[in-house]
Design a protein around this motif. Sequence first.
Motif, mmCIF file in Angstrom:
data_model
loop_
_atom_site.group_PDB
_atom_site.id
_atom_site.type_symbol
_atom_site.label_atom_id
_atom_site.label_comp_id
_atom_site.label_asym_id
_atom_site.label_seq_id
_atom_site.Cartn_x
_atom_site.Cartn_y
_atom_site.Cartn_z
ATOM 1 N N UNK A 272 0.813 -1.220 0.000
ATOM 2 C CA UNK A 272 0.000 0.000 0.000
ATOM 3 C C UNK A 272 0.848 1.272 0.000
ATOM 4 N N UNK A 273 2.162 1.116 0.022
ATOM 5 C CA UNK A 273 3.027 2.296 0.058
ATOM 6 C C UNK A 273 3.949 2.408 -1.147
ATOM 7 N N UNK A 274 3.829 1.493 -2.094
ATOM 8 C CA UNK A 274 4.778 1.464 -3.215
ATOM 9 C C UNK A 274 4.683 2.698 -4.112
ATOM 10 N N UNK A 275 3.537 3.388 -4.089
ATOM 11 C CA UNK A 275 3.378 4.571 -4.934
ATOM 12 C C UNK A 275 3.755 5.856 -4.204
ATOM 13 N N UNK A 276 4.244 5.748 -2.963
ATOM 14 C CA UNK A 276 4.670 6.935 -2.226
ATOM 15 C C UNK A 276 6.043 7.394 -2.707
ATOM 16 N N UNK A 277 6.225 8.689 -2.720
ATOM 17 C CA UNK A 277 7.488 9.261 -3.184
ATOM 18 C C UNK A 277 8.627 8.872 -2.242
ATOM 19 N N UNK A 278 9.695 8.302 -2.810
ATOM 20 C CA UNK A 278 10.880 7.958 -2.038
ATOM 21 C C UNK A 278 10.788 6.662 -1.263
ATOM 22 N N UNK A 279 9.647 5.959 -1.349
ATOM 23 C CA UNK A 279 9.502 4.718 -0.589
ATOM 24 C C UNK A 279 10.178 3.570 -1.337
ATOM 25 N N UNK A 280 11.118 2.902 -0.695
ATOM 26 C CA UNK A 280 11.839 1.795 -1.332
ATOM 27 C C UNK A 280 11.419 0.437 -0.799
ATOM 28 N N UNK A 281 10.944 0.401 0.435
ATOM 29 C CA UNK A 281 10.445 -0.849 0.992
ATOM 30 C C UNK A 281 11.542 -1.852 1.307
ATOM 31 N N UNK A 282 11.113 -3.053 1.653
ATOM 32 C CA UNK A 282 12.057 -4.101 2.046
ATOM 33 C C UNK A 282 12.931 -4.530 0.882
ATOM 34 N N UNK A 283 12.345 -4.622 -0.322
ATOM 35 C CA UNK A 283 13.127 -5.019 -1.496
ATOM 36 C C UNK A 283 14.217 -4.008 -1.819
ATOM 37 N N UNK A 284 13.864 -2.725 -1.694
ATOM 38 C CA UNK A 284 14.850 -1.684 -1.974
ATOM 39 C C UNK A 284 16.022 -1.720 -1.014
ATOM 40 N N UNK A 285 15.732 -2.013 0.268
ATOM 41 C CA UNK A 285 16.815 -2.097 1.253
ATOM 42 C C UNK A 285 17.624 -3.389 1.088
ATOM 43 N N UNK A 286 16.932 -4.445 0.678
ATOM 44 C CA UNK A 286 17.617 -5.739 0.562
ATOM 45 C C UNK A 286 18.512 -5.792 -0.676
ATOM 46 N N UNK A 287 17.990 -5.267 -1.794
ATOM 47 C CA UNK A 287 18.730 -5.391 -3.048
ATOM 48 C C UNK A 287 19.420 -4.093 -3.469
ATOM 49 N N UNK A 288 19.036 -2.970 -2.853
ATOM 50 C CA UNK A 288 19.690 -1.704 -3.167
ATOM 51 C C UNK A 288 19.492 -1.241 -4.587
ATOM 52 N N UNK A 289 18.348 -1.597 -5.208
ATOM 53 C CA UNK A 289 18.137 -1.247 -6.613
ATOM 54 C C UNK A 289 17.067 -0.177 -6.801
ATOM 55 N N UNK A 290 16.453 0.254 -5.734
ATOM 56 C CA UNK A 290 15.297 1.139 -5.857
ATOM 57 C C UNK A 290 15.607 2.557 -5.398
#
Length: 334
Positions: A272-290
């Motif tokens: 529910x937060x993937x469309x928020x500006x600057x939100x990377x989520x767990x995947x972004x922190x885990x893989x560093x691609x977002x």
Amino acid sequence: MDYLKDRTLFLLINFVLFIIVSGCMSLMNMNSSIILLIFLIWFIPITAYITIEFFKQKILYNELNSIIDNLDKKYLLPEVMKKPENIEGKLLYELLQQAYKDMHEHVKNYRDRENEYREYIETWVHEIKTPIASTRLIIENNHNEITRNIKDEIKKVEEYIDQVLYYSRSNNVSKDYVIKEVSLADLVRSVIKRNSRDFISKGISIDIEAVEGTVYSDTKWLEFILNQLIGNAMKYSRERNGRVTIKTIRNENNIVLTIEDNGIGIVDKDIHRVFEKGFTGENGRRYGRSTGIGLYLCKKLTEQLGLGLSLMSKVGEGTKVSVVFPLGSVNLMN
């Protein structure tokens, strides 16, 4: 009660004065009926004045509240309110007018600065494309493994540059918007061709057989949105047997274009937060691609274009993103 409390001092002074006057009259042995008559002559006009002023102010403030409730932009109140007749209302009205004028000048100043910054970004984007084009030309004339890797990195740089350009224009889509007939199949094939090298290098299969339909929108903006969504599908695909499926479903009033992958998926708490500006989520922190900008920008642009955008995902099973194209009268007749 608040109105009466505001006039407590005025009423108290009148009562004290009346008590003093009535005390003096009692010492002079004057008839009590005369004292009562003076009381009525004294306080009936005061009571009438206070009552009339109460209703006049109540009507004024009720009118202002009604205007405020019906205004989308509350700061426009000084523009639409009538000038009051009483001196307090006139002073308040003039102060609001001055405050509105000052606010308007400040807003204009910030808007001009924003426009200057946006124009600078657009100019910078166009200028930087020249050295990138020169770099591509050098690469074409010197084919080897190193230049092929450089070419891949140049492509990523170009995508980030496009993201900057579209972000700077995202609040002014109407100024760069050309509506025309768009074939979804041609649009998808164009984006796939643009990313073909990435599909091949990552071993990701692609299925676009079920894409069909025609919509009316802006090709350039749609291509950018699809490129972001397909780029995400590739970015978070499985390392082996990755697959991206793109298809359309025609409903009575819309066409839904879905981009589905069998990648790592998104955890429930992040969906529910993937469309928020600057939100990377767990995947972004885990893989560093977002960067947390891509999906935010897609959502913003689809809203500007009058389209819908939704996302469903399950961890370990993949993600499905749907773009909803409403069908206008031209589409329905066809």
